[in-house]
Design an enzyme around this catalytic site. Structure first.
Site, PDB file in Angstrom:
ATOM      1  CD1 TRP A  82      46.175  47.638  23.098  1.00  0.00           C
ATOM      2  CD2 TRP A  82      46.598  46.113  21.541  1.00  0.00           C
ATOM      3  NE1 TRP A  82      45.495  48.010  21.978  1.00  0.00           N
ATOM      4  CE2 TRP A  82      45.723  47.079  20.997  1.00  0.00           C
ATOM      5  CE3 TRP A  82      46.990  45.053  20.737  1.00  0.00           C
ATOM      6  CZ2 TRP A  82      45.245  47.014  19.693  1.00  0.00           C
ATOM      7  CZ3 TRP A  82      46.510  44.983  19.433  1.00  0.00           C
ATOM      8  CH2 TRP A  82      45.664  45.964  18.921  1.00  0.00           C
ATOM      9  N   GLY A 109      45.978  45.843  32.035  1.00  0.00           N
ATOM     10  CA  GLY A 109      44.945  46.723  32.595  1.00  0.00           C
ATOM     11  C   GLY A 109      45.456  48.157  32.630  1.00  0.00           C
ATOM     12  CE  LYS A 495      31.888  38.730  12.629  1.00  0.00           C
ATOM     13  NZ  LYS A 495      31.487  39.720  13.598  1.00  0.00           N
ATOM     14  CD  GLU A 498      34.589  42.511  13.605  1.00  0.00           C
ATOM     15  OE1 GLU A 498      35.273  42.716  14.619  1.00  0.00           O
ATOM     16  OE2 GLU A 498      33.595  41.794  13.625  1.00  0.00           O
ATOM     17  CG  HIS A 514      11.619  56.837   7.279  1.00  0.00           C
ATOM     18  ND1 HIS A 514      10.487  57.631   7.239  1.00  0.00           N
ATOM     19  CD2 HIS A 514      11.166  55.561   7.399  1.00  0.00           C
ATOM     20  CE1 HIS A 514       9.407  56.892   7.361  1.00  0.00           C
ATOM     21  NE2 HIS A 514       9.772  55.630   7.461  1.00  0.00           N
ATOM     22  CE  LYS A 617      37.378  36.338  20.042  1.00  0.00           C
ATOM     23  NZ  LYS A 617      36.373  36.440  18.958  1.00  0.00           N
TER      24      LYS A 617
END
Ligand code: AGP
Length: 622
Positions: A82, A109, A495, A498, A514, A617
């Site tokens: 990724w 990482g 939900k 995304e 308000h 994830k």
């Protein structure tokens, strides 16, 4: 420079009698759900090292391997990347290899000091071909190995020079039956088979071969050989490790006949809720949270609870607050983990911090709990992933038993987080004497019926799917709720964001006047989560007024209300019924229609439901 996307790389390593390429490629396929944009493999064979890597999906790599097969070997590593440092290109794909072509390494990482390391390597004559931080490790390993001729030792020496979060797996052509891994912060698990061993960022990669797993701890190096596994610290001292049995069934990683993992996981919620209650209530109906290894005496000294989490888990924490404060009379703060430690929170030994995380690897939440522990607070993790970092770094853990949640959008994990939060609140009430045994048993009975209530809701979702399809062209949906319905409104909005990539916003219904009521316009869809008329009935009357106000201004009202609530009928353009449920437990049933709604609307928009764009994830960087 790429935007700092959350790296969710998939890693697989293998040594044993099987074809390493076959085992590694099959493992990478099991990790595809994590999202990635390039992939690669390396195999040791005939005294050398061979590798292939391609941008794009695994299919591209498979085509490359069809055209240029690798030699057959029984030791190998693989990676789905990724992109973080350097775009998703062939040269930036892993594995990365040293100039002599003897070392291959894959990484998950971010190595924060890679620029200096790269500069020093180039000063020493190394030629680096990619833009990645990872490549420096291949060259450093080659240098150390040339001195010590031991890949595990070379890994330890290199890791002591790296800063940041990293999981590394490497092979060296001079050690054809060895795979070496190292971890700091990012996840890495070991699979131990008969005459073979596996390394992976997630057990899904090897559960087809073995269910015996070892969780690796912080700053540890693992050496895999056919006949066994050796784990040390970065300092070389032997490390204590915990073996565990992976209790997922193999089918869990498949879709089970559903089009998407998310649909399967929504359908699994009744079982997930029931499973999370299992073993936690004794024959008399009292709590038995023996895995919460915090002594009762310590819990009795607690004077504040702080919940830290992200995203959907944060919404679970918001709901938990109502139960904890009502049942224990302890003040309870709920904090976004990413904000928590930067606001200089007031923590001490009398603070119980609850870290909620499905993956157990969310860096924001991990850093928040580390900060809390440094302040002397006890940390209880609520987590769905056995052996992950967050529970391992906590004082105690209450595992949810949702089973593997593969879809990026969290559903069954959320409901089981709620169940676990209720259990913790009841346990605190029991230990601290603020809830009598019969009161606890009454709530337990209510919780025990929720699985059936969720099943009942799932059986009535067709009108919700039809409604969602009619709204596919809308640009905005608002969500309103009060009391425990307010976090449910936030979760419903998340939900939709995304999955459908549309503007969706949740509000406390009392806030409408308000400001947000200015958003209301003709035919604007507004979902309203209505609290039970039997509980805090004043809130029920107020939210019915809210529905009237927005409808009078043209909103299309989509009302979630419990069976028998007739007050809402005149003002609901669409009425979604949920079973009668105790006030504090209503989120367990009211959330389900919102999950189905978002999933269906995303499908109608042609979106990739299980792996929404830009999302991962588990976000293992801050
Ligand atoms: C929710 O659908 C998202 N996947 C995201 O908000 C998620 O809940 C958040 O990143 C926290 O993840 P965790 O529970 O694994 O810590």
């Amino acid at each position: 420079m790429d935007p700092k996307l959350p790296p969710m790389c998939g890693i697989v390593g293998y040594v044993g009698p099987q074809s390493a390429l076959e085992v590694v490629m099959a493992g990478l396929k099991r990790l595809e759900y994590r999202g990635y944009d390039s992939a690669g493999v390396a195999v040791l064979a005939d005294g050398g090292l061979a590798a292939a890597k391609k941008a794009g999906k695994l299919l591209n790599l498979e085509k490359e391997l069809d055209g240029k097969p690798l030699p057959t070997g029984t030791t190998g590593i693989g990676h789905t990347r990724w992109a973080t440092h350097g775009g998703p290109t062939d040269s930036n794909a892993h594995p990365h290899i040293d100039n002599a072509g003897r070392v291959a390494v894959v990484h998950n990482g971010i190595i924060e000091n890679f620029a200096l390391l790269r500069f020093e390597l180039e000063e020493r004559g190394h030629e680096l071909a990619s833009e990645t931080d990872t490549e420096v490790v291949a060259h450093l390993l080659a240098e150390e190995f040339s001195s010590c001729a031991d890949l595990a030792e070379a890994m330890r020496l290199v890791c002591r020079r790296l800063e940041g979060a990293f999981t590394l797996v490497a092979v060296h052509a001079d050690e054809p039956d060895v795979v070496v891994g190292a971890r700091r912060n990012s996840p890495l698990v070991v699979g131990v088979g008969e005459g073979e061993a596996f390394l992976a960022s997630d057990v899904a990669a090897f559960i087809a071969h073995t269910r015996s797993a070892i969780e690796l701890g912080q700053d540890q190096v693992v050496e895999l050989r056919r006949d066994g596994v050796t784990v040390t610290g970065f300092d070389g001292r032997p490390a204590d490790v915990r073996s565990y049995h992976v209790d997922w069934d193999a089918s869990a990683a498949e879709k089970g006949g559903y089009d998407y993992f998310m649909l399967k996981e929504i359908a699994e919620q009744p079982k997930a809720v029931a499973d999370t209650l299992l073993g936690r209530i004794d024959g008399s109906g009292s709590m038995t949270l023996d895995e919460v290894r915090i002594p009762a005496g310590v819990l009795r000294e607690i004077d504040k609870v702080v919940i830290v989490a992200c995203g959907t888990a944060f919404h679970a924490g918001m709901i938990a607050k109502y139960a904890i404060e009502h049942w224990t009379r302890l003040p309870c703060e709920v904090e976004l983990a990413s904000e928590f430690r930067y606001r200089d929170p007031i923590l001490d030994a009398q603070t119980l911090v609850i870290a909620i995380s499905q993956s157990g690897e969310t860096m924001d939440t991990l850093m928040a709990l580390r900060h809390a522990r440094e302040q002397g607070s006890k940390v209880l993790a609520i987590c769905n992933t056995n052996g992950s970092t967050i529970p391992r770094e906590s004082d105690a853990v209450l595992y949810t038993h949702a089973g593997p949640e593969v879809a990026v959008a969290s559903t069954k994990a959320f409901l089981t987080q709620l169940v676990a939060c209720y259990l913790v609140a009841l346990y605190l009430g029991q230990v601290r004497g603020t809830k009598w045994g019969d009161e606890i048993r009454a709530v337990i009975r209510d919780l025990s019926s929720i699985s059936g209530a969720v099943e009942q809701v799932l059986g009535t979702m067709e009108p919700v799917r039809e409604l969602a399809r009619t709204l596919a062209s809308k640009n905005t949906v608002l969500f309103l709720g009060r009391h425990v319905g307010y976090p449910v409104a936030l979760e419903g909005a998340l939900k939709l964001k995304e999955l459908a990539y549309m503007h969706a916003e949740g509000f406390a219904a009392g806030e409408l006047k308000h400001g947000p009521i200015a958003l209301i316009e003709e035919d604007l869809p507004v979902v309203v989560v209505v609290p039970s008329p039997r509980g805090r009935s004043v809130l029920h009357d107020k939210i019915v007024s809210n529905i009237q106000e927005i409808r009078a201004r043209g909103a299309r009202t989509i009302v979630i209300a419990e069976e028998g609530d007739e007050a809402v009928v005149p003002y609901a353009d669409h009425l979604i019924r949920v079973p009668v449920t105790p006030t504090l437990l209503q989120p367990l049933v009211a959330t389900v229609p919102l999950q189905v709604f978002a999933c269906e609307l995303a499908t109608a928009r042609g979106n990739e439901v299980d792996q929404p764009r830009n999302l991962a994830k588990s976000v293992t960087v801050e």
